[in-house]
Design an enzyme around this catalytic site. Sequence first.
Site, short mmCIF file in Angstrom:
data_model
loop_
_atom_site.label_atom_id
_atom_site.label_comp_id
_atom_site.label_asym_id
_atom_site.label_seq_id
_atom_site.Cartn_x
_atom_site.Cartn_y
_atom_site.Cartn_z
N GLY A 14 15.06 77.82 27.18
CA GLY A 14 15.04 76.45 26.54
C GLY A 14 14.38 76.39 25.38
O GLY A 14 13.61 75.26 24.90
N ARG A 67 32.50 81.79 32.50
CA ARG A 67 33.20 80.62 32.21
C ARG A 67 33.06 79.58 33.36
O ARG A 67 32.64 80.19 34.66
CB ARG A 67 34.65 80.73 31.70
CG ARG A 67 35.38 81.21 32.93
CD ARG A 67 36.89 81.41 32.28
NE ARG A 67 37.94 81.88 33.26
CZ ARG A 67 38.96 81.20 33.76
NH1 ARG A 67 38.80 79.80 33.99
NH2 ARG A 67 39.83 81.72 34.61
N MET A 94 25.43 80.56 28.42
CA MET A 94 25.96 81.91 28.28
C MET A 94 27.43 81.88 29.10
O MET A 94 27.70 83.02 29.38
CB MET A 94 24.96 82.53 29.36
CG MET A 94 23.54 82.86 28.92
SD MET A 94 23.53 83.50 27.17
CE MET A 94 24.01 85.40 27.47
N ARG A 95 28.04 80.67 28.80
CA ARG A 95 29.39 80.77 29.46
C ARG A 95 30.32 80.47 28.19
O ARG A 95 29.81 79.68 27.35
CB ARG A 95 29.68 79.78 30.62
CG ARG A 95 29.08 80.18 31.77
CD ARG A 95 29.13 79.18 32.75
NE ARG A 95 28.40 79.78 33.89
CZ ARG A 95 28.76 80.38 34.90
NH1 ARG A 95 29.75 80.81 34.96
NH2 ARG A 95 27.78 80.87 35.68
N ASN A 111 26.75 76.39 17.93
CA ASN A 111 26.30 77.26 18.84
C ASN A 111 25.21 78.18 17.88
O ASN A 111 25.42 78.24 16.64
CB ASN A 111 27.41 78.49 19.45
CG ASN A 111 26.51 79.48 20.20
OD1 ASN A 111 25.78 79.30 20.84
ND2 ASN A 111 27.18 80.79 19.97
N HIS A 113 23.69 82.06 17.55
CA HIS A 113 23.72 83.38 18.10
C HIS A 113 22.89 84.33 17.18
O HIS A 113 22.53 84.18 16.11
CB HIS A 113 25.29 83.82 17.71
CG HIS A 113 25.36 85.21 17.82
ND1 HIS A 113 25.41 85.57 19.23
CD2 HIS A 113 25.38 86.38 17.29
CE1 HIS A 113 25.86 86.65 19.48
NE2 HIS A 113 25.72 87.43 18.33
N VAL A 148 34.85 84.27 21.16
CA VAL A 148 33.43 84.24 21.60
C VAL A 148 32.60 84.45 20.11
O VAL A 148 32.93 85.48 19.38
CB VAL A 148 33.14 85.41 22.43
CG1 VAL A 148 31.71 85.69 22.78
CG2 VAL A 148 33.75 85.05 23.84
N GLU A 178 15.42 81.43 14.62
CA GLU A 178 16.22 80.35 15.41
C GLU A 178 15.79 78.94 15.48
O GLU A 178 16.61 78.03 15.17
CB GLU A 178 16.74 81.03 16.94
CG GLU A 178 17.63 82.12 16.84
CD GLU A 178 17.80 82.55 18.29
OE1 GLU A 178 17.45 81.86 19.35
OE2 GLU A 178 18.95 83.31 18.50
C1 GRF Z 1 18.51 82.74 22.04
O1 GRF Z 1 18.04 84.13 21.60
C2 GRF Z 1 19.99 82.47 21.61
O2 GRF Z 1 20.19 83.05 20.19
C3 GRF Z 1 20.83 83.20 22.59
O3 GRF Z 1 20.04 83.04 23.78
C4 GRF Z 1 18.63 82.93 23.30
C5 GRF Z 1 18.22 81.61 24.24
O4 GRF Z 1 16.83 81.30 24.25
N1 GRF Z 1 22.16 82.75 22.64
P1 GRF Z 1 16.33 79.88 24.87
O5 GRF Z 1 16.91 79.37 25.97
O6 GRF Z 1 16.78 78.71 23.77
O7 GRF Z 1 14.81 80.05 24.94
#
Ligand code: GRF
Length: 191
Positions: A14, A67, A94-95, A111, A113, A148, A178
Site C-alpha cells: 500500500g 481474476r 494484482m487481479r 492503474n 505499472h 493487461v 510512482e
Molecule cells: C508497485 O510497484 C506497482 O507498480 C505494482 O505493484 C507495486 C505495489 O506496491 N503494480 P504498493 O502496494 O503500492 O506498495
Amino acid sequence: MAAIGIGILGSGAGSNCRAILERIRDGTLCAEARVVISDVFDAGILHVAQEFGVPNAYLPPGKYRTRFEQEAEFLLVQMLHEAAVELVVLAGFMRVLKQPMLAAFPHRILNIHPSLLPKFPGLEAWKQALTAGETVTGCTVHYVDAAVDHGEIIAQRQVPVIPNDTSETLHARIQVAERELYPDAIRQFCE
Ligand code: GRF
C-alpha cells in the site's frame, strides 16, 4: 473544484495508496478516498487505510488466481457504488478486472505499472527492463481496459537504470517515482 470520490484497490503493502492519502490530507490532491478494498486478507494496504481513517474491506476473490470470480466482481461493483466512488484507482492490485467492473466504470479506472508502457507489461516489469539491458525505464499511469497493462496512457515518469543495479535497487527507485506520479496523474484526471 469539488472533490472526486475515489476507491482504491490493492493487494500489497500500500505504498502508492499511502502516497495518495497523504496528498489528500495535505490538500494538494482534491479527492476524497471513500473506500479501500483488497483481495488479500490482512493486506498492508488495509492497514494504511485504517491509519488514515478510510473505510476498508477485504473482498474474498473466489477460486481463481488472476481474476475475481464473477459473483465477487459484481459484489465489488456494488461496494464501490455504495461508497459513491466515481474513480477507481488500482494501486498494486494484482487481479485482472473483467466486464462487470469495466462496464460499471468506463474510462474511470486507473492503474500504475512499473515500466514505460507499452514496454514490459506483466509481472516484475523492472526485472524485465534489467534483463533487456535498458538504461532507462520508469512507470506509467494508464486507463484500464480489457487487456493487461494496456489502455490509454495518462502520465509517465522516467527512471534511470544505474550500473550494478539489482532488481531490488531498481524497483525501489521506480517506486519512489510512482509515489510522485500517481497522485499527480489523479489530479490531472480530476482537472
Ligand atoms: C508497485 O510497484 C506497482 O507498480 C505494482 O505493484 C507495486 C505495489 O506496491 N503494480 P504498493 O502496494 O503500492 O506498495
